[in-house]
Design a protein around this motif. Structure first.
Motif, PDB file in Angstrom:
ATOM      1  N   PRO A 118      -8.280   1.842  -2.160  1.00  0.00           N
ATOM      2  CA  PRO A 118      -6.907   1.369  -1.946  1.00  0.00           C
ATOM      3  C   PRO A 118      -5.948   1.853  -3.028  1.00  0.00           C
ATOM      4  CG  PRO A 118      -8.471  -0.411  -1.601  1.00  0.00           C
ATOM      5  CD  PRO A 118      -9.248   0.731  -2.186  1.00  0.00           C
ATOM      6  N   SER A 125     -10.150   7.584  -1.141  1.00  0.00           N
ATOM      7  CA  SER A 125     -10.197   6.643  -0.021  1.00  0.00           C
ATOM      8  C   SER A 125     -10.096   5.187  -0.483  1.00  0.00           C
ATOM      9  CB  SER A 125     -11.480   6.837   0.784  1.00  0.00           C
ATOM     10  OG  SER A 125     -12.629   6.552  -0.001  1.00  0.00           O
ATOM     11  N   VAL A 135     -14.468  -2.868  -5.925  1.00  0.00           N
ATOM     12  CA  VAL A 135     -13.313  -2.229  -5.311  1.00  0.00           C
ATOM     13  C   VAL A 135     -12.476  -1.607  -6.420  1.00  0.00           C
ATOM     14  CG1 VAL A 135     -11.879  -4.336  -5.354  1.00  0.00           C
ATOM     15  CG2 VAL A 135     -11.381  -2.513  -3.709  1.00  0.00           C
ATOM     16  N   PHE A 190      -1.721   1.774  -4.112  1.00  0.00           N
ATOM     17  CA  PHE A 190      -0.530   0.971  -3.873  1.00  0.00           C
ATOM     18  C   PHE A 190       0.737   1.707  -4.306  1.00  0.00           C
ATOM     19  CE2 PHE A 190      -4.125  -1.795  -3.970  1.00  0.00           C
ATOM     20  CZ  PHE A 190      -3.874  -2.682  -2.936  1.00  0.00           C
ATOM     21  N   HIS A 229      -9.713  -9.317  -2.156  1.00  0.00           N
ATOM     22  CA  HIS A 229     -10.704  -8.722  -3.044  1.00  0.00           C
ATOM     23  C   HIS A 229     -11.353  -9.749  -3.976  1.00  0.00           C
ATOM     24  CE1 HIS A 229      -9.299  -4.963  -1.518  1.00  0.00           C
ATOM     25  NE2 HIS A 229      -8.090  -5.126  -2.015  1.00  0.00           N
ATOM     26  N   LEU A 236      -8.706  -0.214  -7.320  1.00  0.00           N
ATOM     27  CA  LEU A 236      -7.318  -0.320  -6.897  1.00  0.00           C
ATOM     28  C   LEU A 236      -6.458   0.588  -7.767  1.00  0.00           C
ATOM     29  CD1 LEU A 236      -6.972  -4.212  -6.505  1.00  0.00           C
ATOM     30  CD2 LEU A 236      -7.795  -2.553  -4.816  1.00  0.00           C
ATOM     31  N   TRP A 289     -16.253   4.247  -6.550  1.00  0.00           N
ATOM     32  CA  TRP A 289     -15.978   3.472  -5.338  1.00  0.00           C
ATOM     33  C   TRP A 289     -17.076   3.689  -4.300  1.00  0.00           C
ATOM     34  CZ3 TRP A 289     -13.895  -0.003  -2.333  1.00  0.00           C
ATOM     35  CH2 TRP A 289     -13.479   0.255  -1.034  1.00  0.00           C
ATOM     36  N   GLU A 292       0.166  -6.320   1.224  1.00  0.00           N
ATOM     37  CA  GLU A 292      -1.063  -7.048   1.510  1.00  0.00           C
ATOM     38  C   GLU A 292      -1.449  -7.932   0.329  1.00  0.00           C
ATOM     39  OE1 GLU A 292      -4.766  -4.201   0.264  1.00  0.00           O
ATOM     40  OE2 GLU A 292      -3.835  -3.767   2.192  1.00  0.00           O
ATOM     41  N   ARG A 315       0.834  -1.195   0.000  1.00  0.00           N
ATOM     42  CA  ARG A 315       0.000   0.000   0.000  1.00  0.00           C
ATOM     43  C   ARG A 315       0.876   1.255   0.000  1.00  0.00           C
ATOM     44  NH1 ARG A 315      -5.474  -1.002   1.653  1.00  0.00           N
ATOM     45  NH2 ARG A 315      -5.730   1.265   1.650  1.00  0.00           N
TER      46      ARG A 315
END
Length: 208
Positions: free
Chosen positions: A141, A139, A108, A143, A72, A110, A99, A67, A61
């Motif tokens: 995720p 907000s 989700v 990476f 997911h 990413l 999202w 992670e 992240r």
């Protein structure tokens, strides 16, 4: 057509010999159990445990540890390579809106910042995280900054490129993985997050 390495694994049946009347062979039961476990877990075991071969990987992240993306699995997953100084950067707003709109239905988003296209993501992870939060309230995720094209691309992107036959050519290229974890669509940078095309594709991916 789904590539062979993503096809549904065939059920495998292994017949063990009758050991009931052969006590001299009983010590080999433990070995056979190990072999049986290995046969059932390779090569498809990890993918089956994950629920999606594509998400059977990990990533760090922007702010936080490495992670597993397996968490997911079972969701519709929209993967986007992002940049902070691009003409498409305002798409962050649309991505955050997607999202918020669909997350409770199983979507989700990413984000994978990349500096490969025009050098438009020069900051480090902390700077990128601050920019996204302050300017767009991101907000979903995000990476660590990564290569998303070419031989140095991270494993997730190598798989996406192989499956779709389409490599990102600029920032904010999008891949959409359906709930089944196997069906993937690619969308160019000019496909807006809040446009009808991507919304329709997301709703279809959520229904799979």
């Amino acid at each position: 057509m789904i590539p062979a390495h993503l096809a549904t694994p065939m059920q495998r049946t292994i017949d063990l010999p009758d050991l009931e009347h052969r006590p001299v062979m009983r010590p080999s039961i433990a070995l056979m159990a190990v072999l049986l476990a290995a046969a059932l877990t390779a090569p498809y075991g990890a993918a089956a445990a994950c629920g999606s071969p594509l998400l059977d990987t990990s990533a760090k992240r922007l702010v936080g540890p490495e992670e597993s993306l397996c968490e997911h699995a079972g969701k519709a997953v929209l993967i986007v390579n992002t940049a902070s100084r691009c003409g498409y950067t305002p798409q962050y707003e649309g991505l955050e809106a997607l999202w918020q709109r669909y997350r409770d239905q199983g979507l989700v988003v990413l984000g994978f910042p990349s500096d490969q296209f025009g050098g438009q993501e020069p900051g480090d992870d902390a700077e990128i995280a601050k920019f996204c939060k302050v300017n767009y309230g991101v907000s979903f995720p995000m990476f660590t900054k990564s290569n998303v094209s070419g031989r140095d691309a991270i494993p997730l992107y190598k798989e996406l490129i192989e499956i779709t036959g389409e490599s990102p050519k600029w920032n904010f290229h999008k891949y959409l993985i359906a709930r089944d974890g196997r069906s993937v669509q690619a969308f160019g940078s000019d496909v807006k997050p809040d446009g009808a095309t991507l919304r329709a594709a997301i709703e279809a991916a959520l229904a799979r």
